[in-house]
Design a protein around this motif. Structure first.
Motif, mmCIF file in Angstrom:
data_model
loop_
_atom_site.group_PDB
_atom_site.id
_atom_site.type_symbol
_atom_site.label_atom_id
_atom_site.label_comp_id
_atom_site.label_asym_id
_atom_site.label_seq_id
_atom_site.Cartn_x
_atom_site.Cartn_y
_atom_site.Cartn_z
ATOM 1 N N GLU A 1 0.825 -1.203 0.000
ATOM 2 C CA GLU A 1 0.000 0.000 0.000
ATOM 3 C C GLU A 1 0.862 1.257 0.000
ATOM 4 O O GLU A 1 0.562 2.242 -0.692
ATOM 5 N N GLU A 2 1.953 1.221 0.743
ATOM 6 C CA GLU A 2 2.863 2.366 0.784
ATOM 7 C C GLU A 2 3.542 2.574 -0.566
ATOM 8 O O GLU A 2 3.727 3.709 -1.019
ATOM 9 N N ASP B 1 2.328 1.669 -3.529
ATOM 10 C CA ASP B 1 1.335 2.188 -4.473
ATOM 11 C C ASP B 1 1.074 3.668 -4.251
ATOM 12 O O ASP B 1 0.839 4.424 -5.191
#
Length: 435
Positions: free
Chosen positions: A229-230, A232
Motif C-alpha cells: 500500500e505504501e 502504491d
C-alpha cells in the motif's frame, strides 16, 4: 508532292504499300506500348509512395538515453520546427491475432483519435464503423483483408496474444486479451490491409506494458520493508510511447530536414530513419525496372525502324526508272534524298501519332481495361497479393511521353538516310538502259 505520290498505292505497287502500312502499325504499337508501360510503372510507384507515406512518416524517430515518457512534449517541439507538417506518437508491437480457428501475425499500433485524424489516408479509409469516440471505445480497427482472413465482421471479438506476458517463477507467460472490432478499414494496399491492427493508445500501453513506475514529486525513497500500500501510494505510473512519426512538407528534402531536426535545441535526443532509408531497396528496384523496361520496349520501335529501311529499299528498287527520269530532268542528288527521306519520315510520323493517341487512351483507362479483360477471361490480371495494390494505377508523365515521341521520330528519320542515299546514287544511264 512526289513523296506523297509514292505513299499512295497503285495496283502494281500494292505490295509495297502494304509493307509501309504494316511498318506504320509496328511504330504505333511500339510507341503505344512504351507509353502504357511507363505510365503504369509511374502510377505504381506514385501509388505505393502515397500509401506508404500516408501511414508511415517521412521520419521515424526513436528515443535514446532515457525512457520515452515525454512523447507529447517531444511531438509539440518537433511540430515547431520549420518544414515539419505534423508529427504523431504511437505504441507498436507484434502479436498473434486469432478468431474462428484462424490466426495470423499482425502489427498492433496504438494511437489516439487526434493523431489518427492527422493521417487522413487512414481516417478516411474506414469502410465499416467509424473513429468517433475512439479513445474510449476499448476496441480495435483492422484491415478488411485481415477481417476476411480471420472471418471477422463489425462487433466480433478478436483475440490477440502477446508472448511477452507476466513473469512467473516458471518464466514468461503469454498475455491473452480479447477486443471488439469497431472499425474495418480499406487502404487499398495489401500489406496494410492484411497485417495492421490499431487500438486506442491507453489500452495499447497497458497491453504492451509501456509504462514506468516513478516516485511522485517530493516523495522520499521508501524503506525496503515498505508495504504494497505504501509503494502504491508513493509511486505513479508514467506512460511511454514507442516512437514518433514525423511528416514534412517536402518528402524529397530529407537530408536538410534531418540536420534541422537533430540540431533543434528544443527536442530531446532521437535516432531518426527516413523513408528513403527504409524503402531504399524497394524503390531502387522499381527504378532499375523502369530503366530496363524502357530499354527493352524501345527495341520494338527499333524493329519498326528497320522495317522502314526495308520498305524504302523496296520502294527505291521499284522507282529506279522514276529516279532516272527525275535526274535527267535536272533533279539533284539532294532532291532525290529529300523525296525518300520525306516518304520514310512520313511513315514514322503517322505511326508515332497513332501510337501516341492509342497509348494515351489505354493509359487513361488502364484499370477499366484490366477489369474488363480479367472478367472476360476469368483470370486474375495484376493480382493484389503479388503487386501490393488492389487496382492498376496509371500516371502519364508528359516528359516521358515527349521522350518516347522524339525517340520514335528520330529513329524513323535515321532509318530513311541509307535508302535515300542509295536512291541519290543511281546513275540515270544505267537505270534507263533497258527501259
Amino acid at each position: 508532292m512526289v513523296a506523297g505520290r509514292y505513299l499512295r498505292a497503285r495496283r502494281k505497287e500494292a505490295f509495297i504499300s502494304v509493307i509501309a502500312s504494316l511498318t506504320m502499325v509496328g511504330v504505333a504499337i511500339g510507341v503505344a506500348t512504351l507509353i502504357v508501360v511507363m505510365s503504369v510503372m509511374n502510377g505504381f510507384r506514385a501509388e505505393l509512395l502515397t500509401k506508404i507515406l500516408g501511414l508511415n512518416g517521412h521520419f521515424t524517430a526513436f528515443p535514446i538515453e532515457r525512457q520515452f515518457t515525454d512523447y507529447k512534449e517531444t511531438v509539440e517541439a518537433l511540430q515547431q520546427v520549420d518544414g515539419v507538417k505534423f508529427a504523431v506518437y504511437f505504441v507498436e508491437g507484434q502479436v498473434l491475432a486469432s478468431a474462428r480457428n484462424s490466426s495470423t501475425g499482425v502489427t498492433v499500433r496504438g494511437m489516439d483519435e487526434a493523431n489518427i485524424k492527422k493521417l487522413s489516408l487512414l481516417y478516411n479509409a474506414a469502410e465499416q464503423g467509424g473513429w468517433d469516440q475512439w479513445d474510449t471505445s476499448k476496441g480495435v480497427a483492422i484491415g478488411y483483408r485481415l477481417a476476411q482472413t480471420l472471418g471477422l465482421s463489425l462487433g466480433d471479438q478478436v483475440q490477440i496474444i502477446n508472448p511477452n506476458g507476466a513473469m512467473t517463477p516458471f518464466g514468461s507467460t503469454p498475455q491473452i486479451r480479447s477486443y471488439p472490432v469497431n472499425v474495418i478499414f480499406n487502404l487499398g494496399m495489401v500489406e496494410f490491409d492484411s497485417f495492421f491492427m490499431y487500438m486506442p493508445i491507453e489500452p495499447a500501453q497497458d497491453f504492451f506494458k509501456m509504462y514506468e513506475d516513478v516516485l511522485k514529486p517530493g516523495q522520499a525513497p521508501l524503506d525496503p520493508l515498505a508495504t504494497d500500500e505504501e509503494i502504491d501510494a508513493a509511486y505513479q505510473r508514467v506512460a511511454q510511447a514507442t516512437a514518433v512519426e514525423i511528416f514534412i512538407d517536402d518528402p524529397d528534402n530529407v537530408t536538410v530536414m534531418r540536420e534541422r531536426l537533430q540540431s533543434d535545441p528544443n527536442t530531446r535526443p532521437l535516432v531518426m530513419t527516413d523513408w528513403q532509408q527504409r524503402n531504399e531497396t524497394f524503390f531502387s528496384a522499381l527504378q532499375v525496372e523502369r530503366v530496363v523496361m524502357f530499354t527493352i520496349l524501345s527495341m520494338i520501335i527499333l524493329v519498326a525502324a528497320f522495317n522502314i529501311i526495308s520498305s524504302l529499299i523496296m520502294l527505291v528498287k521499284d522507282k529506279s526508272s522514276d529516279i532516272a527520269v527525275l535526274r535527267t530532268m535536272g533533279a539533284t542528288r539532294g532532291a532525290i534524298m529529300r523525296i525518300f527521306s520525306i516518304t520514310g519520315t512520313t511513315i514514322g510520323f503517322i505511326g508515332t501519332f497513332a501510337g501516341l493517341v492509342l497509348g494515351l487512351v489505354v493509359a487513361a483507362n488502364a484499370e477499366t481495361l484490366r477489369a474488363f479483360v480479367s472478367n472476360t477471361l476469368g483470370v486474375a490480371i495484376f493480382p493484389p497479393e503479388v503487386f501490393f495494390l488492389s487496382s492498376l494505377p496509371s500516371k502519364t508523365d508528359p516528359i516521358e511521353v515527349t521522350v518516347v515521341v522524339c525517340l520514335a521520330l528520330g529513329l524513323s528519320f535515321l532509318a530513311t538516310l541509307y535508302p535515300a542515299w542509295r536512291a541519290a546514287q543511281y546513275d540515270p544511264v544505267e537505270a534507263l538502259r533497258y527501259e
